[in-house]
Design a protein around this motif. Structure first.
Motif, PDB file in Angstrom:
ATOM      1  N   VAL A 254       0.860  -1.182   0.000  1.00 36.58           N
ATOM      2  CA  VAL A 254       0.000   0.000   0.000  1.00 36.58           C
ATOM      3  C   VAL A 254       0.896   1.232   0.000  1.00 36.58           C
ATOM      4  O   VAL A 254       1.700   1.422   0.921  1.00 36.58           O
ATOM      5  N   PRO A 255       0.803   2.079  -1.050  1.00 33.47           N
ATOM      6  CA  PRO A 255       1.603   3.310  -1.074  1.00 33.47           C
ATOM      7  C   PRO A 255       1.271   4.199   0.123  1.00 33.47           C
ATOM      8  O   PRO A 255       0.111   4.314   0.514  1.00 33.47           O
ATOM      9  N   LEU A 256       2.286   4.798   0.703  1.00 29.58           N
ATOM     10  CA  LEU A 256       2.106   5.647   1.881  1.00 29.58           C
ATOM     11  C   LEU A 256       2.157   7.123   1.499  1.00 29.58           C
ATOM     12  O   LEU A 256       2.885   7.514   0.591  1.00 29.58           O
ATOM     13  N   THR A 257       1.393   7.917   2.235  1.00 26.38           N
ATOM     14  CA  THR A 257       1.460   9.368   2.086  1.00 26.38           C
ATOM     15  C   THR A 257       2.676   9.868   2.867  1.00 26.38           C
ATOM     16  O   THR A 257       3.272   9.132   3.661  1.00 26.38           O
ATOM     17  N   GLN A 258       3.026  11.120   2.678  1.00 25.98           N
ATOM     18  CA  GLN A 258       4.162  11.680   3.397  1.00 25.98           C
ATOM     19  C   GLN A 258       3.941  11.599   4.907  1.00 25.98           C
ATOM     20  O   GLN A 258       4.849  11.280   5.660  1.00 25.98           O
ATOM     21  N   GLU A 259       2.722  11.872   5.351  1.00 26.65           N
ATOM     22  CA  GLU A 259       2.408  11.803   6.785  1.00 26.65           C
ATOM     23  C   GLU A 259       2.584  10.381   7.319  1.00 26.65           C
ATOM     24  O   GLU A 259       3.136  10.185   8.398  1.00 26.65           O
ATOM     25  N   GLU A 260       2.136   9.400   6.555  1.00 29.73           N
ATOM     26  CA  GLU A 260       2.266   8.006   6.990  1.00 29.73           C
ATOM     27  C   GLU A 260       3.733   7.574   7.038  1.00 29.73           C
ATOM     28  O   GLU A 260       4.135   6.821   7.920  1.00 29.73           O
ATOM     29  N   ILE A 261       4.548   8.084   6.112  1.00 30.34           N
ATOM     30  CA  ILE A 261       5.980   7.768   6.130  1.00 30.34           C
ATOM     31  C   ILE A 261       6.630   8.363   7.364  1.00 30.34           C
ATOM     32  O   ILE A 261       7.421   7.705   8.047  1.00 30.34           O
ATOM     33  N   GLN A 262       6.275   9.608   7.697  1.00 25.41           N
ATOM     34  CA  GLN A 262       6.840  10.249   8.886  1.00 25.41           C
ATOM     35  C   GLN A 262       6.415   9.519  10.157  1.00 25.41           C
ATOM     36  O   GLN A 262       7.216   9.336  11.073  1.00 25.41           O
ATOM     37  N   ASN A 263       5.149   9.089  10.230  1.00 27.80           N
ATOM     38  CA  ASN A 263       4.681   8.343  11.396  1.00 27.80           C
ATOM     39  C   ASN A 263       5.401   7.002  11.519  1.00 27.80           C
ATOM     40  O   ASN A 263       5.758   6.579  12.613  1.00 27.80           O
ATOM     41  N   ALA A 264       5.619   6.338  10.383  1.00 29.69           N
ATOM     42  CA  ALA A 264       6.315   5.052  10.403  1.00 29.69           C
ATOM     43  C   ALA A 264       7.751   5.217  10.870  1.00 29.69           C
ATOM     44  O   ALA A 264       8.256   4.402  11.646  1.00 29.69           O
ATOM     45  N   SER A 265       8.421   6.277  10.414  1.00 28.96           N
ATOM     46  CA  SER A 265       9.810   6.495  10.828  1.00 28.96           C
ATOM     47  C   SER A 265       9.904   6.903  12.291  1.00 28.96           C
ATOM     48  O   SER A 265      10.931   6.699  12.928  1.00 28.96           O
ATOM     49  N   ALA A 266       8.823   7.463  12.840  1.00 28.71           N
ATOM     50  CA  ALA A 266       8.804   7.847  14.255  1.00 28.71           C
ATOM     51  C   ALA A 266       8.323   6.694  15.138  1.00 28.71           C
ATOM     52  O   ALA A 266       8.223   6.844  16.349  1.00 28.71           O
ATOM     53  N   GLY A 267       8.002   5.551  14.520  1.00 31.96           N
ATOM     54  CA  GLY A 267       7.557   4.391  15.291  1.00 31.96           C
ATOM     55  C   GLY A 267       6.077   4.368  15.592  1.00 31.96           C
ATOM     56  O   GLY A 267       5.602   3.534  16.347  1.00 31.96           O
ATOM     57  N   LYS A 268       5.319   5.300  15.027  1.00 33.95           N
ATOM     58  CA  LYS A 268       3.873   5.338  15.238  1.00 33.95           C
ATOM     59  C   LYS A 268       3.224   4.465  14.179  1.00 33.95           C
ATOM     60  O   LYS A 268       3.351   4.726  12.982  1.00 33.95           O
ATOM     61  N   SER A 269       2.536   3.434  14.601  1.00 36.82           N
ATOM     62  CA  SER A 269       1.912   2.501  13.673  1.00 36.82           C
ATOM     63  C   SER A 269       0.446   2.828  13.504  1.00 36.82           C
ATOM     64  O   SER A 269      -0.242   3.155  14.457  1.00 36.82           O
ATOM     65  N   LYS A 270      -0.051   2.722  12.271  1.00 32.74           N
ATOM     66  CA  LYS A 270      -1.468   2.926  11.995  1.00 32.74           C
ATOM     67  C   LYS A 270      -2.146   1.568  12.086  1.00 32.74           C
ATOM     68  O   LYS A 270      -1.828   0.666  11.328  1.00 32.74           O
ATOM     69  N   LYS A 271      -3.068   1.410  13.014  1.00 31.32           N
ATOM     70  CA  LYS A 271      -3.715   0.121  13.239  1.00 31.32           C
ATOM     71  C   LYS A 271      -4.851  -0.168  12.278  1.00 31.32           C
ATOM     72  O   LYS A 271      -5.228  -1.298  12.091  1.00 31.32           O
ATOM     73  N   SER A 272      -5.401   0.857  11.650  1.00 30.13           N
ATOM     74  CA  SER A 272      -6.554   0.676  10.778  1.00 30.13           C
ATOM     75  C   SER A 272      -6.151   0.861   9.319  1.00 30.13           C
ATOM     76  O   SER A 272      -5.301   1.672   9.006  1.00 30.13           O
ATOM     77  N   ASP A 273      -6.779   0.077   8.441  1.00 32.83           N
ATOM     78  CA  ASP A 273      -6.535   0.232   7.017  1.00 32.83           C
ATOM     79  C   ASP A 273      -7.506   1.223   6.386  1.00 32.83           C
ATOM     80  O   ASP A 273      -7.447   1.471   5.194  1.00 32.83           O
ATOM     81  N   ALA A 274      -8.420   1.791   7.187  1.00 32.27           N
ATOM     82  CA  ALA A 274      -9.418   2.732   6.666  1.00 32.27           C
ATOM     83  C   ALA A 274      -8.718   3.958   6.094  1.00 32.27           C
ATOM     84  O   ALA A 274      -7.808   4.512   6.696  1.00 32.27           O
ATOM     85  N   GLY A 275      -9.129   4.382   4.915  1.00 32.18           N
ATOM     86  CA  GLY A 275      -8.582   5.579   4.303  1.00 32.18           C
ATOM     87  C   GLY A 275      -7.235   5.398   3.639  1.00 32.18           C
ATOM     88  O   GLY A 275      -6.629   6.365   3.208  1.00 32.18           O
ATOM     89  N   ARG A 276      -6.755   4.169   3.544  1.00 31.28           N
ATOM     90  CA  ARG A 276      -5.462   3.922   2.914  1.00 31.28           C
ATOM     91  C   ARG A 276      -5.611   3.898   1.399  1.00 31.28           C
ATOM     92  O   ARG A 276      -6.687   3.708   0.865  1.00 31.28           O
ATOM     93  N   ASN A 277      -4.503   4.079   0.725  1.00 29.30           N
ATOM     94  CA  ASN A 277      -4.490   4.039  -0.736  1.00 29.30           C
ATOM     95  C   ASN A 277      -4.767   2.628  -1.241  1.00 29.30           C
ATOM     96  O   ASN A 277      -4.701   1.657  -0.498  1.00 29.30           O
ATOM     97  N   GLU A 278      -5.040   2.533  -2.537  1.00 28.98           N
ATOM     98  CA  GLU A 278      -5.293   1.246  -3.176  1.00 28.98           C
ATOM     99  C   GLU A 278      -4.017   0.409  -3.175  1.00 28.98           C
ATOM    100  O   GLU A 278      -2.933   0.902  -3.444  1.00 28.98           O
ATOM    101  N   ALA A 279      -4.157  -0.871  -2.882  1.00 29.83           N
ATOM    102  CA  ALA A 279      -3.004  -1.770  -2.813  1.00 29.83           C
ATOM    103  C   ALA A 279      -2.552  -2.198  -4.202  1.00 29.83           C
ATOM    104  O   ALA A 279      -3.344  -2.253  -5.141  1.00 29.83           O
TER     105      ALA A 279
END
Length: 91
Positions: free
Chosen positions: A28-53
Motif C-alpha cells: 500500500v503506497p504511503l502518504t508523506q504523513e504516513e511515512i513520517q509516522n512510520a519512521s517515528a515508530g507510530k503505527s497505523k492500526k486501521s486500514d481505513a482511508g489507505r491508498n489502493e493496494a
C-alpha cells in the motif's frame, strides 16, 4: 520513487513461464504523513482511508510490515497504457 508498506503476499496460480519462482507482495503506497509516522515508530492500526493496494514483484525478501521503495506503472481505467491500448474497466 514511492514508499509502500507490505501488507501481505500474493500467489499466482497461472503465470508466464518467465515469472515462475518469483515472489509477489501486496503493498500500500504511503502518504508523506504516513511515512513520517512510520519512521517515528507510530503505527497505523486501521486500514481505513489507505491508498489502493498494488501487487509488486519482490526479489529482496520483504515481509508484512516492511517499508519498500520503488517505481511502478499505474494503469487507470479508461486511460491508455504504455502500448496505447485502452485499459478495460474491471467488474
Amino acid at each position: 520513487m514511492r514508499i509502500a508498506e507490505v501488507i501481505g503476499r500474493c500467489t499466482l496460480s497461472v503465470c508466464h513461464p518467465s515469472l515462475r519462482g518469483a515472489k509477489w507482495v501486496i503493498g500500500v503506497p504511503l502518504t508523506q504523513e504516513e511515512i513520517q509516522n512510520a519512521s517515528a515508530g507510530k503505527s497505523k492500526k486501521s486500514d481505513a482511508g489507505r491508498n489502493e493496494a498494488f501487487v509488486i514483484y519482490d526479489d529482496l525478501g520483504a515481509g508484512a510490515g516492511d517499508l519498500i521503495a520503488g517505481r511502478w506503472l499505474v494503469l487507470r481505467r479508461g486511460k491508455k497504457n504504455f502500448r496505447g491500448v485502452e485499459v478495460a474497466a474491471s467488474s
